[in-house]
Design an enzyme around this catalytic site. Structure first.
Site, short mmCIF file in Angstrom:
data_model
loop_
_atom_site.label_atom_id
_atom_site.label_comp_id
_atom_site.label_asym_id
_atom_site.label_seq_id
_atom_site.Cartn_x
_atom_site.Cartn_y
_atom_site.Cartn_z
N HIS A 151 0.87 -1.18 0.00
CA HIS A 151 0.00 0.00 0.00
C HIS A 151 0.91 1.23 0.00
O HIS A 151 1.47 1.58 1.02
CB HIS A 151 -0.90 -0.01 1.23
CG HIS A 151 -1.77 1.20 1.30
ND1 HIS A 151 -2.87 1.34 0.50
CD2 HIS A 151 -1.69 2.34 2.03
CE1 HIS A 151 -3.44 2.52 0.74
NE2 HIS A 151 -2.75 3.14 1.67
N ASP B 237 1.17 5.02 -0.25
CA ASP B 237 0.46 6.29 -0.23
C ASP B 237 1.14 7.25 -1.20
O ASP B 237 2.35 7.49 -1.11
CB ASP B 237 0.45 6.85 1.20
CG ASP B 237 -0.45 6.01 2.10
OD1 ASP B 237 -1.66 5.94 1.82
OD2 ASP B 237 0.06 5.39 3.05
N ASP C 78 -7.76 1.83 1.99
CA ASP C 78 -7.39 2.78 3.05
C ASP C 78 -8.13 4.11 3.02
O ASP C 78 -7.86 4.96 3.86
CB ASP C 78 -5.87 3.04 2.97
CG ASP C 78 -5.34 3.78 4.19
OD1 ASP C 78 -5.88 3.56 5.29
OD2 ASP C 78 -4.40 4.58 4.04
N HIS D 125 -5.85 9.86 -1.06
CA HIS D 125 -6.49 9.86 0.26
C HIS D 125 -5.66 10.40 1.43
O HIS D 125 -6.11 10.29 2.58
CB HIS D 125 -7.07 8.48 0.58
CG HIS D 125 -6.05 7.38 0.75
ND1 HIS D 125 -5.81 6.45 -0.23
CD2 HIS D 125 -5.21 7.07 1.76
CE1 HIS D 125 -4.87 5.61 0.18
NE2 HIS D 125 -4.49 5.98 1.38
ZN LIG Z 1 -3.12 5.00 2.65
#
Ligand SMILES: [Zn+2]
Length: 1009
Positions: A268, A270, A380, A586
């Protein structure tokens, strides 16, 4: 009292830590290390390789925070090792890693030709000699070291300046934060490594089994025997014998009813968060390099790689990594998932923007890999809009995955596999991995948790487990893959199969699709509610950009269709859309990134606005630049007409209403009488036509309320319920002045509090049923939350708030814990509260956070209080969050139904533009004769055929019939999906298309010219 179990566990723990793990690497020879400190921002490999390097013995300090250092490592492979398989020799490099994977230094190994090979991370410090391709027994390679600091320090969420962009140019150097810790060539003992995996998997399994299970005792005995035969003086030489003691317990097959886990490798990443965008580009390259290398060793590896933007970064910046990525995709090792440009927030992006997330995401995967992704992957994001199921389906996807709802603080979500029904009734098959993490390590503890936690046990048998280190941890490790093999079919464990998400979804849907429960409406996340407000300028930039993009597409399409503009700006719009979509990631749009990210976002939004304004000006000028007259032409990009100017068209404004007046302290336009008292508060709003007072008795509207706002944990993310306990009404005033300016009744109110000032300009326009407020804030508070309150005299049991392509209702009471948890919500351009026959809307041009509550007065009447969240001041991760000047506009719309709320919501975000022109009017490209049917986008088709694409939706939650009319000659109409692929041919008659929409239906039409 120690029972056998404790004794064996303690013995095993110590043996692993002190004897077995250190024996994985045998003989070592040091590599020669040299270093070049790059002076500022990252440089291309060619430049780094040509630099001059200095010796760098172990312990050499490197890297001011965010700095880059290049290392050159070289050495001879000892002659006595040459007979060995090259996979048994590894380079081991520790750049001085501290902290967890993804939150510390990282490295990317390059060849002497500058070709990237593999990432280096706290848990992935090796490179097989085979990868480094030694020549004549000599190995040499480079490592680009990134000194990413631990923004999230040991004391957690403490204000820190580590998130600021460093002033490399003005302050060279800076304090180094890492020290080179290891650089060796080493013999890798695979048998010892396998033994460790055997021991850890069995230990993790037995500790989760009930004490009464014979299986548990059996495993403990085997562990004990293995330690007995292991000679600590010769671990490599006795590892095989120790493993033999474990072979039988590892060979027992799983129970027939064991849960089935589809393990999917994942990282994951970001797209920005506690690091800037430029670092994410490097994080992605390191991770993809790691995964491609791991897949060469483990061809069964499956890695789900979401966010088309991250794939595009690889394509555009790392051609060699891109080749490896494409090969891994073709081989099925890397599986593109998500079908979105980024893993965006879904509360805040506007309707069209959320549609474009899918359009650009899915199209990238189709164009580059020929893959039509089916699974939407949003583990997420901070809550999921009720608009998503319809968008997922219209993008051509079938399934939805998230994990975040397990973060709820008040209510446990009741399902893991279910049908999610959106606001229009569309259903999408949805899964929440019960493993409760998107960075699983596939440990016995996590596997057992997934099996126990799975809400559908008894009815369904499958769940999904994403495994690997995210955020620059490099993704899955070889240890995770090896662990997965051992639990593929093991008594006492869930069955674990490495397979793509689509295989999981297809099997789960076929097993449970007919019986799965339904969850209707939004997936509200009961945490992170301050992400609707933090970093106001980022949010304002998003809202402005979305509306400027609408205008740029609309007027450019109109000008091309009218034959007044030769070129539609395809490339420019594509580029600008992708920038805006990226910033809906996000942790950017929600305001939870470091200062560097948000300052950069503000500058980027300013550039986007300037570029879009130029496109709009060019198109509008072309549209009116003919004829000989001199006209003031008013352009109306809103989907409803105003002042006689048609929707999506332009003409002179028709006769304005008589000027508003001021009488004493009352602003009056004949429709509304607004009383502003000497505190600058709105104590009365009389709706003249309805004969009705709008402000609740004894209250004041547009009251600014200042709360103490110190969340328990996540500063930028959270506002916790206790914030309401401490509030100060800002009733003291510096000055109030009333005047009629250009026919507009105006009150200017100035207030000071703390270190801040707010100047509010209230405007009552002639003929308007709207009280406008321009709120100009010079904000210098810390850990405070400012709201504007409208206590209204309406009995509203529920209230509506705009979301993408529609609206949803929530109760004004807090009967259940589910209702109470929604004490702060995200709305788009409007919220509405009303009783039968009468209502009010609050519309805004920049904000998202709202709360609505109700109280009963002594007289029995109900006060419904609508509040807008204006600004916050959290201190982590950006200690300067929102300090400084902000201007936001909002308005109270009096006597409004949902229809008026929708209309005014568009209008306040799409101010009319007045252009001097030779002709007096511009006919709309398309017109729709029912105001319930809203045109969300008018553009030219992405395939550059010249077709006009129009996206509409039913905006009031009812059934709607309408006729769409074009000003151009229409030769055919198709209903298409979001990617403009045909769904069905549509009837037309001459230049009109009959429409019939169900509640909240989104309809995209391709109109051929
Ligand atoms: Zn995230």
């Amino acid at each position: 009292m120690h029972d056998d179990r404790q004794l064996i566990e303690e013995r095993l723990r110590r043996a692993l830590m002190e004897r077995i793990k250190p024996a994985v690497y045998g003989e070592t020879v040091p590599l020669r290390a040299e270093i070049w400190h790059a002076p500022g921002e990252p440089v291309p490999p060619a430049e780094a390789l040509a630099a001059s390097y200095a010796p760098a013995p172990i312990g050499t300090a490197w890297g001011p925070a965010w700095g880059t250092a290049w290392f050159r490592f070289s050495g001879e492979v000892p002659a006595e090792w040459t007979g060995r398989d090259t996979t048994d020799v590894e380079a081991v490099v520790d750049l001085g890693f501290s902290g967890g994977p993804g939150f510390s230094a990282e490295g990317l190994i390059h060849t002497t030709d500058g070709i990237p090979l593999k990432g280096l991370h706290p848990r992935q410090t090796y490179a097989p000699l085979s990868l480094l391709e030694p020549k004549n027994g000599r190995v040499e390679f480079y490592v680009e070291g990134a000194a990413n600091p631990e923004v999230l320090g040991p004391r957690g969420f403490q204000p820190t300046t580590l998130g600021d962009k460093p002033a490399f140019d003005t302050q060279p150097g800076g304090t180094p934060i890492y020290r080179l810790a290891r650089a060796d060539l080493a013999i890798f003992h695979a048998e010892v490594w396998d033994l460790i995996l055997d021991l850890e998997v069995l230990q993790g399994l037995q500790e989760q089994l009930p004490a009464s299970e014979p299986r548990r005792r059996e495993i403990l005995r085997a562990l004990s025997r293995a330690l007995d035969v292991l000679d600590f003086a010769d671990v490599p030489g006795t590892a095989t014998a120790a493993r033999a003691e474990l072979a039988e317990v590892l060979s027992r097959p799983a129970h027939a009813s064991a849960h089935r886990l589809s393990a999917v490798g994942h990282a994951h990443i970001d797209s920005a968060w506690l690091w800037p965008l430029r670092e994410t580009r490097r994080k992605v390259a390191r991770t993809v390099s790691n995964v491609a290398t791991l897949a060469e060793e483990y061809p069964e590896l499956v890695f789900a790689f979401s966010q088309a933007q991250q794939h595009a970064w690889v394509r555009d910046n790392y051609p060699v990594v891109w080749d490896r990525l494409k090969k891994a995709v073709a081989a099925g090792n890397i599986v593109p998932v998500g079908g979105m440009w980024v893993e965006s927030d879904t509360n805040l992006p506007g309707g069209e923007a959320l549609a474009r997330q899918f359009i650009h995401g899915k199209r990238f995967f189709l164009d580059e890999y020929g893959i039509d992704t089916q699974e939407v992957w949003l583990p997420d994001s901070f809550g999921y809009t009720a608009a998503l199921p319809q968008l997922v389906k219209l993008s051509g996807s079938r399934w939805f995955l998230t994990q975040k709802i397990s973060w709820n603080t008040e209510n446990k979500f009741p399902h893991h596999t279910f049908w999610w029904e959106g606001l229009d009734g569309t259903r999408v098959f949805t899964h929440f991995p019960p493993i409760d993490t998107y960075n699983s390590d596939l440990s016995g503890r996590e596997l057992a948790h997934a099996q126990r936690n799975f809400a559908e046990n008894g009815s369904a048998t499958r769940s999904l487990a994403p495994f690997g280190y995210g955020d620059g941890g490099g993704g899955p490790t070889r240890e995770f893959v090896a662990a997965a093999h051992r639990v593929a079919d093991l008594e006492g464990s869930p069955r674990v199969t490495i397979e793509p998400p689509a295989a999981f979804f297809a099997a789960a849907e076929s097993e449970y699709g007919a019986a799965a429960p339904v969850w209707s409406g939004e997936l509200y996340l009961e945490i992170h509610r301050a992400t609707y407000t933090s970093q106001a300028k980022t949010k304002q930039g998003n809202r402005r950009s979305e509306h400027l993009l609408r205008e740029a597409e609309l007027w450019s399409a109109a000008a091309v269709v009218a034959g007044k503009l030769a070129d539609y700006p395809y490339e420019e719009l594509d580029r600008l859309w992708k920038i805006v979509l990226l910033h809906q990631f996000h942790d950017i749009l929600p305001g939870s990134s470091i200062a560097w990210v948000h300052r950069e976002a503000e500058a980027t939004y300013a550039e986007v606005a300037a570029d879009l304004e130029a496109i709009i000006t060019r198109a509008q000028s072309a549209l009116v630049d003919e004829g000989t007259g001199t006209h003031e032409v008013v352009f109306n990009a809103a989907p409803h007409s105003r002042h006689g100017v048609p929707a999506l068209g332009a003409s002179a404004r028709s006769g304005d209403a008589a000027a508003a007046t001021i009488d004493g302290n009352v602003l009056d336009n004949g429709l509304l009488r607004v009383t502003v008292d000497d505190r600058g508060l709105v104590t009365s709003i009389l709706d003249v036509e309805a004969g009705r007072e709008v402000v609740a008795p004894g209250n004041a509207a547009n009251l600014l309320q200042l709360h103490v706002d110190i969340p328990n944990m996540w500063d930028a993310w959270d506002v916790d319920p206790h914030y309401k306990n401490t509030v100060r009404d800002l009733t003291e005033v510096d000055s109030v002045s009333l005047d009629v300016l250009d026919g507009v009744a105006t009150a200017v109110v100035q207030r000071s509090f703390g270190d801040s000032t707010v100047t509010q300009t209230l405007r009552l326009q002639p003929g308007a049923r709207r009280l406008d407020v321009e709120c100009d804030m010079d904000w210098h508070e810390s850990e405070k939350f400012l709201k504007a309150a409208f206590p209204l005299d309406v009995h509203a049991d529920r209230w509506a708030s705009e979301t993408q392509f529609g609206h949803i209702f929530r109760p004004t009471h807090q009967n259940t814990s589910w209702d109470a948890a929604k004490f702060e919500i995200a709305a788009h351009r409007w919220v509405h509260a009303g009783e039968p026959g009468y209502g009010l809307a609050v519309v805004n041009d920049s904000t998202y956070g709202h709360d609505v509550s109700r109280t009963t007065r002594d007289s029995g009447g109900t006060t419904t209080t609508v509040r807008l969240s204006l600004i916050r001041a959290p201190r982590f991760p950006d200690p300067q969050t929102d300090q400084g000047r902000h201007v936001v506009n909002y308005a109270l719309v009096v006597g409004a139904g949902i229809a008026e709320a929708v209309e005014e919501g568009y209008r306040i975000n799409l101010p009319e533009r007045v252009v001097a022109g030779g002709i007096a009017s511009v006919d709309p490209v398309v017109a729709v004769d029912n105001d319930a049917v809203v045109v969300e986008a008018v553009k030219l088709a992405d395939d550059r055929s010249g077709d006009v694409v129009v996206r509409l939706y039913e905006s009031r939650g009812g059934r709607a019939s309408a006729t769409l009319t074009t000003t151009f000659d229409l030769t055919g109409v198709d209903e298409v999906d979001l990617l403009e692929r045909p769904l069905s041919a549509r009837d037309r008659s001459a230049n009109t298309v009959p429409l019939a929409l169900r509640p909240f239906q989104i309809l995209t039409l391709r109109l051929r010219r």
